[in-house]
Design an enzyme around this catalytic site. Structure first.
Site, PDB file in Angstrom:
ATOM      1  N   CYS A 105       0.796  -1.219   0.000  1.00  0.00           N
ATOM      2  CA  CYS A 105       0.000   0.000   0.000  1.00  0.00           C
ATOM      3  C   CYS A 105       0.838   1.284   0.000  1.00  0.00           C
ATOM      4  O   CYS A 105       1.353   1.664  -1.037  1.00  0.00           O
ATOM      5  CB  CYS A 105      -0.993  -0.038   1.160  1.00  0.00           C
ATOM      6  SG  CYS A 105      -2.382   1.072   0.911  1.00  0.00           S
ATOM      7  N   HIS A 202      -3.631  -5.473   2.793  1.00  0.00           N
ATOM      8  CA  HIS A 202      -3.250  -5.638   4.190  1.00  0.00           C
ATOM      9  C   HIS A 202      -3.939  -6.893   4.715  1.00  0.00           C
ATOM     10  O   HIS A 202      -4.534  -7.652   3.975  1.00  0.00           O
ATOM     11  CB  HIS A 202      -3.745  -4.452   5.024  1.00  0.00           C
ATOM     12  CG  HIS A 202      -3.347  -3.120   4.519  1.00  0.00           C
ATOM     13  ND1 HIS A 202      -2.138  -2.546   4.814  1.00  0.00           N
ATOM     14  CD2 HIS A 202      -4.001  -2.218   3.751  1.00  0.00           C
ATOM     15  CE1 HIS A 202      -2.068  -1.347   4.257  1.00  0.00           C
ATOM     16  NE2 HIS A 202      -3.182  -1.125   3.608  1.00  0.00           N
TER      17      HIS A 202
END
Ligand code: GLN
Length: 250
Positions: A105, A202
């Site tokens: 990310c 995640h």
């Protein structure tokens, strides 16, 4: 290199040094778990893991075999930006040389060319990956399923404002079967370049996707020792975590 000269403890196939980038500022939604999974699986494969951390202002450790970096809020990305630029040459050299890396990310975005936040601030990236990211006012949030040729189905969770566009120098990690991934239009998630794996996911990613962890470990071992001899990892919890994650709604 013999196992002895690689700093192995007795009975070990050798030491694999894992460096976590910026865990103080870039470590959300359990991204720390990626480093823990690597540590455990390196042991299961019969090697000795050494877990290192690199934060803003630290000395960069020598002889790093595998690099992982997590996500962060725009504010965390602003905190690390200057330090990251000062390490750009080193990290790029390692990536070009085939060092395995996992960027999640916020660090995925900064491994690219730039991240322009939804407020218009441009945070320069280090250009390992041929990608560009622009923040929008829409946050992309929820559980994600990605079909990949390399690692099978990948499961995870996304929460980002940045929309990432891939250039010709990288290929997507996979195709989104649920969720958004890189951006609202392409249907792709993540990026692959040499032995760098970049993803928005995640959760953390590696506990549910051990195929990616083993790819990183295999690559690290082959690069350091010339060969990788796998062990027998205990995948029971990974299987349960995958079953659970696959049932979650978007
Ligand atoms: N701050 C970045 C964004 O919102 C990255 C977010 C993250 O790492 N989860 O796009």
């Amino acid at each position: 290199m013999t196992a002895e000269s690689a700093g192995a403890v007795s009975g070990s196939k050798g030491t694999i040094r894992v460096l976590q980038l910026y865990p103080r500022d870039m470590n959300i939604y359990g991204d720390w778990g990626n480093a823990l999974v690597l540590k455990q699986r390196i042991s299961w494969h019969g090697y000795t893991p050494e877990l290192l951390e690199y934060n803003v202002g630290d000395e960069f450790p020598a002889d790093v075999d595998l690099i992982v970096g997590g996500g962060g809020q725009d504010s965390g990305q602003l905190v690390i930006q200057d330090d990251l630029q000062s390490r750009a040459g080193l990290l790029k050299e390692l990536a070009e040389d085939g060092a395995p890396m996992l960027a999640i990310c916020g660090l995925y975005q900064l491994f690219g060319r730039f991240f322009k936040t939804h407020l218009g601030t441009v945070i320069p990236g280090i250009g390992i990956l041929d990608v560009e990211t622009r923040g929008t006012d829409e946050r992309l949030i929820g559980n994600v399923k990605v079909a990949t040729e390399e690692f099978g189905e990948i499961l995870g969770y996304e929460n980002h404002s940045g929309q990432t566009t891939l250039g010709p120098g990288v290929r997507p990690l996979g195709t989104t079967a649920k969720g958004t991934g890189n951006n609202s239009s392409d249907g792709h998630e993540g990026a692959r370049y040499k032995n760098v794996v970049a993803s928005y996911l995640h959760g953390s990613l590696l506990p549910k996707n051990p195929a990616i962890a083993d790819f990183l470990i295999r690559t690290a071992a082959e690069r350091k020792f010339g060969t990788f001899e796998p062990g027998a990892p205990d995948d029971r919890f990974a299987v349960l975590a995958r079953e659970h994650a696959a049932r979650r709604p978007r």
